[in-house]
Scaffold this motif. Structure first.
Motif, PDB file in Angstrom:
ATOM      1  N   ALA A 109     -23.378  24.315 -13.905  1.00 48.80           N
ATOM      2  CA  ALA A 109     -22.434  25.175 -13.181  1.00 48.80           C
ATOM      3  C   ALA A 109     -22.086  24.594 -11.812  1.00 48.80           C
ATOM      4  CB  ALA A 109     -23.012  26.571 -13.021  1.00 48.80           C
ATOM      5  N   ARG A 110     -22.990  23.800 -11.247  1.00 48.94           N
ATOM      6  CA  ARG A 110     -22.724  23.193  -9.941  1.00 48.94           C
ATOM      7  C   ARG A 110     -21.625  22.145 -10.018  1.00 48.94           C
ATOM      8  NH1 ARG A 110     -28.389  21.118  -8.159  1.00 48.94           N
ATOM      9  NH2 ARG A 110     -28.167  20.311 -10.256  1.00 48.94           N
ATOM     10  N   GLU A 111     -21.345  21.649 -11.230  1.00 53.22           N
ATOM     11  CA  GLU A 111     -20.309  20.636 -11.419  1.00 53.22           C
ATOM     12  C   GLU A 111     -19.084  21.187 -12.148  1.00 53.22           C
ATOM     13  OE1 GLU A 111     -20.582  17.792  -9.886  1.00 53.22           O
ATOM     14  OE2 GLU A 111     -22.608  18.313  -9.228  1.00 53.22           O
ATOM     15  N   SER A 112     -19.037  22.487 -12.355  1.00 56.20           N
ATOM     16  CA  SER A 112     -17.922  23.121 -13.048  1.00 56.20           C
ATOM     17  C   SER A 112     -16.791  23.434 -12.065  1.00 56.20           C
ATOM     18  CB  SER A 112     -18.386  24.406 -13.731  1.00 56.20           C
ATOM     19  OG  SER A 112     -17.270  25.156 -14.171  1.00 56.20           O
ATOM     20  N   GLU A 113     -15.653  22.826 -12.292  1.00 53.37           N
ATOM     21  CA  GLU A 113     -14.503  23.059 -11.418  1.00 53.37           C
ATOM     22  C   GLU A 113     -14.084  24.525 -11.435  1.00 53.37           C
ATOM     23  OE1 GLU A 113      -9.935  21.444 -10.870  1.00 53.37           O
ATOM     24  OE2 GLU A 113     -11.377  20.236 -11.977  1.00 53.37           O
TER      25      GLU A 113
ATOM     26  N   MET B 269      -8.357  23.795  -7.771  1.00 50.95           N
ATOM     27  CA  MET B 269      -9.023  23.058  -6.720  1.00 50.95           C
ATOM     28  C   MET B 269     -10.035  22.109  -7.362  1.00 50.95           C
ATOM     29  SD  MET B 269     -11.352  24.525  -3.585  1.00 50.95           S
ATOM     30  CE  MET B 269      -9.954  25.322  -2.846  1.00 50.95           C
ATOM     31  N   HIS B 270     -10.075  20.900  -6.894  1.00 49.27           N
ATOM     32  CA  HIS B 270     -11.006  19.910  -7.420  1.00 49.27           C
ATOM     33  C   HIS B 270     -12.449  20.311  -7.093  1.00 49.27           C
ATOM     34  CE1 HIS B 270     -12.993  16.019  -7.928  1.00 49.27           C
ATOM     35  NE2 HIS B 270     -12.026  15.786  -8.810  1.00 49.27           N
ATOM     36  N   VAL B 271     -13.382  20.007  -7.990  1.00 44.74           N
ATOM     37  CA  VAL B 271     -14.769  20.453  -7.847  1.00 44.74           C
ATOM     38  C   VAL B 271     -15.404  19.934  -6.547  1.00 44.74           C
ATOM     39  CG1 VAL B 271     -15.809  18.599  -9.224  1.00 44.74           C
ATOM     40  CG2 VAL B 271     -16.951  20.774  -9.045  1.00 44.74           C
ATOM     41  N   ASP B 272     -15.130  18.681  -6.175  1.00 40.99           N
ATOM     42  CA  ASP B 272     -15.728  18.140  -4.945  1.00 40.99           C
ATOM     43  C   ASP B 272     -15.205  18.858  -3.708  1.00 40.99           C
ATOM     44  OD1 ASP B 272     -17.328  16.301  -6.268  1.00 40.99           O
ATOM     45  OD2 ASP B 272     -15.783  14.742  -6.231  1.00 40.99           O
ATOM     46  N   LYS B 273     -13.927  19.164  -3.711  1.00 44.20           N
ATOM     47  CA  LYS B 273     -13.322  19.876  -2.579  1.00 44.20           C
ATOM     48  C   LYS B 273     -13.917  21.276  -2.455  1.00 44.20           C
ATOM     49  CE  LYS B 273      -8.850  21.070  -0.618  1.00 44.20           C
ATOM     50  NZ  LYS B 273      -7.397  21.050  -0.794  1.00 44.20           N
ATOM     51  N   ALA B 274     -14.086  21.954  -3.577  1.00 42.60           N
ATOM     52  CA  ALA B 274     -14.670  23.298  -3.570  1.00 42.60           C
ATOM     53  C   ALA B 274     -16.115  23.261  -3.076  1.00 42.60           C
ATOM     54  CB  ALA B 274     -14.602  23.921  -4.965  1.00 42.60           C
ATOM     55  N   LYS B 275     -16.882  22.274  -3.557  1.00 44.84           N
ATOM     56  CA  LYS B 275     -18.277  22.157  -3.146  1.00 44.84           C
ATOM     57  C   LYS B 275     -18.397  21.871  -1.649  1.00 44.84           C
ATOM     58  CE  LYS B 275     -20.953  19.699  -5.824  1.00 44.84           C
ATOM     59  NZ  LYS B 275     -21.437  18.674  -6.762  1.00 44.84           N
ATOM     60  N   LYS B 276     -17.515  21.024  -1.119  1.00 44.38           N
ATOM     61  CA  LYS B 276     -17.528  20.716   0.320  1.00 44.38           C
ATOM     62  C   LYS B 276     -17.184  21.956   1.142  1.00 44.38           C
ATOM     63  CE  LYS B 276     -16.484  15.817   0.038  1.00 44.38           C
ATOM     64  NZ  LYS B 276     -15.488  14.768   0.266  1.00 44.38           N
ATOM     65  N   ARG B 277     -16.233  22.725   0.660  1.00 42.44           N
ATOM     66  CA  ARG B 277     -15.822  23.938   1.375  1.00 42.44           C
ATOM     67  C   ARG B 277     -16.967  24.949   1.429  1.00 42.44           C
ATOM     68  NH1 ARG B 277     -10.110  26.366  -0.255  1.00 42.44           N
ATOM     69  NH2 ARG B 277      -9.246  26.227   1.824  1.00 42.44           N
ATOM     70  N   ILE B 278     -17.653  25.126   0.297  1.00 40.53           N
ATOM     71  CA  ILE B 278     -18.794  26.041   0.239  1.00 40.53           C
ATOM     72  C   ILE B 278     -19.909  25.534   1.146  1.00 40.53           C
ATOM     73  CG2 ILE B 278     -20.609  26.987  -1.246  1.00 40.53           C
ATOM     74  CD1 ILE B 278     -18.457  26.935  -3.527  1.00 40.53           C
ATOM     75  N   ALA B 279     -20.207  24.232   1.081  1.00 46.09           N
ATOM     76  CA  ALA B 279     -21.272  23.649   1.904  1.00 46.09           C
ATOM     77  C   ALA B 279     -20.995  23.833   3.396  1.00 46.09           C
ATOM     78  CB  ALA B 279     -21.434  22.172   1.577  1.00 46.09           C
ATOM     79  N   LYS B 280     -19.736  23.694   3.789  1.00 44.07           N
ATOM     80  CA  LYS B 280     -19.358  23.873   5.198  1.00 44.07           C
ATOM     81  C   LYS B 280     -19.621  25.308   5.645  1.00 44.07           C
ATOM     82  CE  LYS B 280     -15.448  23.335   8.329  1.00 44.07           C
ATOM     83  NZ  LYS B 280     -14.036  22.980   8.446  1.00 44.07           N
ATOM     84  N   LEU B 281     -19.287  26.272   4.799  1.00 46.20           N
ATOM     85  CA  LEU B 281     -19.512  27.676   5.128  1.00 46.20           C
ATOM     86  C   LEU B 281     -21.006  28.000   5.184  1.00 46.20           C
ATOM     87  CD1 LEU B 281     -16.682  29.180   2.925  1.00 46.20           C
ATOM     88  CD2 LEU B 281     -16.741  29.111   5.429  1.00 46.20           C
TER      89      LEU B 281
END
Length: 93
Positions: free
Chosen positions: A62-66, A1-13
């Motif tokens: 770590a916040r930018e680690s895919e 999963m791309h890092v931006d997609k993962a970060k958006k998913r976590i932020a939504k939750l």
């Protein structure tokens, strides 16, 4: 999963707020407020239960680690977490 997609998913939750148990908490730590080198993920099954923790270390941010961000999403999914809480910012080590 791309890092931006993962970060958006976590932020939504996280934005969804506290919806009860089980809960996942995410806290980032670092030597400065610019870069997190440690992530601590806490899992609480029910109220009053002991928190189980898992730690991830990174040489870079770590916040930018895919790898780390994708692992966080998988942990949340596998735990069937109803709530995801993220401590804002980076706590200093």
């Amino acid at each position: 999963m791309h890092v931006d997609k993962a970060k958006k998913r976590i932020a939504k939750l996280v934005k969804a707020g506290d919806k009860g148990y089980p809960k996942i908490s995410i806290e980032y730590f670092g030597e400065s407020s610019d870069s997190a080198t440690l992530v601590v993920v806490g899992f609480t099954l029910e109220e009053g239960a002991a928190v189980q923790e898992e730690k991830f270390n990174s040489k870079d941010n770590a916040r930018e680690s895919e790898v780390i961000q994708s692992a966080l999403v998988k942990i949340i999914e596998r735990a069937n977490a109803k709530s995801v809480i993220e401590v804002p910012g980076i706590s200093l080590l």
